[in-house]
Write an enzyme that holds these catalytic residues in place. Structure first.
Site, PDB file in Angstrom:
ATOM      1  N   HIS A  85     -34.912   3.536 -21.170  1.00  0.00           N
ATOM      2  CA  HIS A  85     -33.933   4.344 -21.903  1.00  0.00           C
ATOM      3  C   HIS A  85     -33.030   3.468 -22.770  1.00  0.00           C
ATOM      4  O   HIS A  85     -32.827   2.280 -22.517  1.00  0.00           O
ATOM      5  CB  HIS A  85     -33.080   5.161 -20.933  1.00  0.00           C
ATOM      6  CG  HIS A  85     -32.174   4.325 -20.080  1.00  0.00           C
ATOM      7  ND1 HIS A  85     -30.947   3.858 -20.511  1.00  0.00           N
ATOM      8  CD2 HIS A  85     -32.310   3.866 -18.806  1.00  0.00           C
ATOM      9  CE1 HIS A  85     -30.378   3.157 -19.564  1.00  0.00           C
ATOM     10  NE2 HIS A  85     -31.181   3.143 -18.516  1.00  0.00           N
ATOM     11  N   GLU A  87     -29.280   2.539 -24.682  1.00  0.00           N
ATOM     12  CA  GLU A  87     -27.955   2.244 -24.117  1.00  0.00           C
ATOM     13  C   GLU A  87     -27.240   3.530 -23.706  1.00  0.00           C
ATOM     14  O   GLU A  87     -27.146   4.486 -24.475  1.00  0.00           O
ATOM     15  CB  GLU A  87     -27.109   1.498 -25.140  1.00  0.00           C
ATOM     16  CG  GLU A  87     -25.722   1.136 -24.621  1.00  0.00           C
ATOM     17  CD  GLU A  87     -24.826   0.575 -25.700  1.00  0.00           C
ATOM     18  OE1 GLU A  87     -24.516  -0.623 -25.658  1.00  0.00           O
ATOM     19  OE2 GLU A  87     -24.418   1.364 -26.600  1.00  0.00           O
ATOM     20  N   SER A  88     -26.738   3.536 -22.469  1.00  0.00           N
ATOM     21  CA  SER A  88     -25.974   4.685 -21.986  1.00  0.00           C
ATOM     22  C   SER A  88     -24.477   4.407 -22.151  1.00  0.00           C
ATOM     23  O   SER A  88     -24.058   3.284 -22.435  1.00  0.00           O
ATOM     24  CB  SER A  88     -26.282   4.957 -20.509  1.00  0.00           C
ATOM     25  OG  SER A  88     -25.648   3.982 -19.683  1.00  0.00           O
ATOM     26  N   ASN A  91     -23.482   1.764 -19.791  1.00  0.00           N
ATOM     27  CA  ASN A  91     -23.933   0.443 -20.251  1.00  0.00           C
ATOM     28  C   ASN A  91     -22.913  -0.125 -21.240  1.00  0.00           C
ATOM     29  O   ASN A  91     -22.564  -1.306 -21.189  1.00  0.00           O
ATOM     30  CB  ASN A  91     -25.299   0.540 -20.953  1.00  0.00           C
ATOM     31  CG  ASN A  91     -26.426   0.909 -20.015  1.00  0.00           C
ATOM     32  OD1 ASN A  91     -27.356   1.598 -20.412  1.00  0.00           O
ATOM     33  ND2 ASN A  91     -26.365   0.461 -18.760  1.00  0.00           N
ATOM     34  N   GLY A  98     -26.725   2.842 -12.078  1.00  0.00           N
ATOM     35  CA  GLY A  98     -27.603   3.315 -11.010  1.00  0.00           C
ATOM     36  C   GLY A  98     -28.054   4.746 -11.216  1.00  0.00           C
ATOM     37  O   GLY A  98     -28.589   5.100 -12.269  1.00  0.00           O
ATOM     38  N   ARG A 134     -30.358  10.262 -19.428  1.00  0.00           N
ATOM     39  CA  ARG A 134     -30.563   9.190 -20.410  1.00  0.00           C
ATOM     40  C   ARG A 134     -32.040   8.891 -20.621  1.00  0.00           C
ATOM     41  O   ARG A 134     -32.455   8.562 -21.735  1.00  0.00           O
ATOM     42  CB  ARG A 134     -29.792   7.933 -20.009  1.00  0.00           C
ATOM     43  CG  ARG A 134     -30.113   7.345 -18.643  1.00  0.00           C
ATOM     44  CD  ARG A 134     -29.076   6.275 -18.319  1.00  0.00           C
ATOM     45  NE  ARG A 134     -29.313   5.531 -17.087  1.00  0.00           N
ATOM     46  CZ  ARG A 134     -28.886   5.887 -15.892  1.00  0.00           C
ATOM     47  NH1 ARG A 134     -28.215   7.025 -15.753  1.00  0.00           N
ATOM     48  NH2 ARG A 134     -29.120   5.123 -14.830  1.00  0.00           N
ATOM     49  N   GLU A 188     -33.447   5.163 -11.757  1.00  0.00           N
ATOM     50  CA  GLU A 188     -32.955   3.793 -11.572  1.00  0.00           C
ATOM     51  C   GLU A 188     -32.647   3.581 -10.094  1.00  0.00           C
ATOM     52  O   GLU A 188     -32.409   4.545  -9.355  1.00  0.00           O
ATOM     53  CB  GLU A 188     -31.693   3.596 -12.414  1.00  0.00           C
ATOM     54  CG  GLU A 188     -31.050   2.220 -12.327  1.00  0.00           C
ATOM     55  CD  GLU A 188     -31.985   1.092 -12.717  1.00  0.00           C
ATOM     56  OE1 GLU A 188     -32.852   0.728 -11.868  1.00  0.00           O
ATOM     57  OE2 GLU A 188     -31.860   0.561 -13.826  1.00  0.00           O
ATOM     58  N   MET A 190     -30.590   2.910  -6.826  1.00  0.00           N
ATOM     59  CA  MET A 190     -29.242   3.350  -6.481  1.00  0.00           C
ATOM     60  C   MET A 190     -28.404   2.135  -6.095  1.00  0.00           C
ATOM     61  O   MET A 190     -28.758   1.386  -5.190  1.00  0.00           O
ATOM     62  CB  MET A 190     -29.321   4.346  -5.318  1.00  0.00           C
ATOM     63  CG  MET A 190     -28.161   5.323  -5.289  1.00  0.00           C
ATOM     64  SD  MET A 190     -26.721   4.701  -4.430  1.00  0.00           S
ATOM     65  CE  MET A 190     -27.194   5.005  -2.746  1.00  0.00           C
ATOM     66  N   LYS A 199     -18.851  -4.544 -14.071  1.00  0.00           N
ATOM     67  CA  LYS A 199     -19.676  -5.661 -13.590  1.00  0.00           C
ATOM     68  C   LYS A 199     -18.888  -6.969 -13.534  1.00  0.00           C
ATOM     69  O   LYS A 199     -19.009  -7.739 -12.572  1.00  0.00           O
ATOM     70  CB  LYS A 199     -20.910  -5.814 -14.480  1.00  0.00           C
ATOM     71  CG  LYS A 199     -21.867  -4.637 -14.377  1.00  0.00           C
ATOM     72  CD  LYS A 199     -23.054  -4.785 -15.314  1.00  0.00           C
ATOM     73  CE  LYS A 199     -23.968  -3.570 -15.203  1.00  0.00           C
ATOM     74  NZ  LYS A 199     -25.112  -3.630 -16.144  1.00  0.00           N
ATOM     75  N   HIS A 258     -36.318   3.629 -16.285  1.00  0.00           N
ATOM     76  CA  HIS A 258     -35.218   2.681 -16.172  1.00  0.00           C
ATOM     77  C   HIS A 258     -35.734   1.272 -15.868  1.00  0.00           C
ATOM     78  O   HIS A 258     -36.885   1.092 -15.446  1.00  0.00           O
ATOM     79  CB  HIS A 258     -34.265   3.137 -15.071  1.00  0.00           C
ATOM     80  CG  HIS A 258     -33.857   4.560 -15.220  1.00  0.00           C
ATOM     81  ND1 HIS A 258     -32.698   4.955 -15.851  1.00  0.00           N
ATOM     82  CD2 HIS A 258     -34.483   5.717 -14.840  1.00  0.00           C
ATOM     83  CE1 HIS A 258     -32.620   6.278 -15.854  1.00  0.00           C
ATOM     84  NE2 HIS A 258     -33.695   6.760 -15.250  1.00  0.00           N
ATOM     85  N   ASN A 260     -35.330  -0.936 -13.472  1.00  0.00           N
ATOM     86  CA  ASN A 260     -35.864  -1.296 -12.163  1.00  0.00           C
ATOM     87  C   ASN A 260     -37.058  -0.448 -11.751  1.00  0.00           C
ATOM     88  O   ASN A 260     -38.002  -0.961 -11.137  1.00  0.00           O
ATOM     89  CB  ASN A 260     -34.758  -1.215 -11.106  1.00  0.00           C
ATOM     90  CG  ASN A 260     -33.820  -2.402 -11.193  1.00  0.00           C
ATOM     91  OD1 ASN A 260     -34.214  -3.544 -11.013  1.00  0.00           O
ATOM     92  ND2 ASN A 260     -32.559  -2.131 -11.503  1.00  0.00           N
TER      93      ASN A 260
END
Length: 331
Positions: A85, A87-88, A91, A98, A134, A188, A190, A199, A258, A260
């Site tokens: 996806h 950029e959210s 992000n 997650g 997303r 994605e 969790m 972050k 996503h 991951n």
């Protein structure tokens, strides 16, 4: 480059009807399509429904090879496209996202459209996305760039009433749609107690090394969250049970999900170790293309652009599909 690769094969296939669930409205009474100008020709007999196969037969196989099931299996391949996806909104704010359901930013929309341009000439018969908006937005936006101009339709499977109410009764409309299946197993991973935290602030609080372990190790989950290993268990199991059978039947699939969940599936396809997968990076707006042939997955990287001839020289069927589109939509 593509034309040079295929002008070497001077073979004319005999007319034969091939079927798939991928259909297109036929206009002007077209009943055959010449695909390779210099010697390689594929004539497709159309049914009353106007269907043609996006799994194009291999022109290297001679007509004398017969129509046995084994010959048909070897003559076709399917494609799977992975799109992360765009950029959210989280992000953009540098927050752990997650499984929190947040939409794309303006940049994310542009990235999704760019991904669509890169696969605009590659066949898509089915779309799988996560249950998060997303990923679904990315799939929808990407398909606006596809030359077939089919409309993605999300299939509702939460209960019997939803299935009944969401039926499409028009045969003509069905021909212009691509089914979209949503699955939480493609979500994605969790992030547990990290979801919604900044972050950088989290690194300052817990230490850069500890946060790096939570984010990048294979088997260490964040507090009350999932590790990459746990994410892989659900994503790969879903791929094997639901998506791989579609590829075996000749369907061409796009998966919008996503970082991951896609890394988990690519780990399975490329047979990566737990150490190799943690260094695998995917880029938003840059789809990954795999060919599924004779039970094997062959990575072909990312299409450079819709006008880049080289990507369509990866297989004869991709080159033929692109030329088929050129014939159908030329002015």
């Amino acid at each position: 480059m593509a034309s040079a690769a295929y002008h070497q094969a001077s073979v004319t296939l005999q007319p034969r009807c091939y079927f798939s669930s991928s259909c297109v409205n036929q206009q002007n009474g077209i009943t055959s399509i010449s695909l390779i100008p210099k010697g390689v020709k594929l004539d497709i007999a159309l049914t009353a429904r106007g269907c043609y196969s996006t799994t194009v037969p291999d022109p290297v196989l001679s007509p004398s090879s017969g129509t046995s099931s084994e010959a048909k299996k070897k003559s076709s391949n399917a494609f799977v496209k992975f799109v992360e996806h765009g950029e959210s909104m989280w992000n953009e704010k540098n927050l752990f996202t997650g499984c929190v359901d947040v939409p794309l930013t303006k940049k994310g929309v542009e990235e999704a459209i760019e991904a669509g341009k890169r696969i605009s000439n590659i066949p898509v018969d089915m779309i799988y996305t996560s249950s998060l908006i997303r990923a679904q937005m990315t799939a929808m936006l990407a398909m606006t760039e596809h030359r077939r101009k089919k409309v993605p339709i999300i299939l509702h499977d939460e209960n019997e009433q939803a299935r009944v109410w969401s039926q499409i009764f028009s045969k003509d409309t069905k021909k212009q749609c691509i089914p979209v299946v949503t699955a939480w197993q493609l979500n994605e991973r969790m992030y547990g107690e990290l979801q919604g935290l900044n972050k950088q602030e989290t690194a300052d609080r817990y230490g850069t090394e500890q946060v790096h372990v939570w984010r990048r190790s294979y088997d260490t989950p964040p507090p009350n969250g999932e590790s990459l290993e746990m994410c892989a268990e659900r994503a790969v199991a879903y791929f094997k049970e639901f998506i791989q059978p579609q590829l075996l039947s000749g369907k061409n699939v796009m998966i919008a999900a996503h970082g991951n969940s896609l890394r988990s599936i690519i780990m399975y396809l490329d047979k990566l170790t737990s150490q190799e997968v943690i260094s695998l990076e995917l880029s938003t707006g840059i789809p990954m293309l795999y060919i599924f042939k004779e039970g094997r997955f062959i990575r072909r990287g990312s299409p450079v652009a819709p006008t880049e001839a080289g990507v369509y020289a990866y297989t004869k069927s991709l080159a033929q599909y692109r030329q088929k589109l050129d014939e159908m939509f030329q002015s």
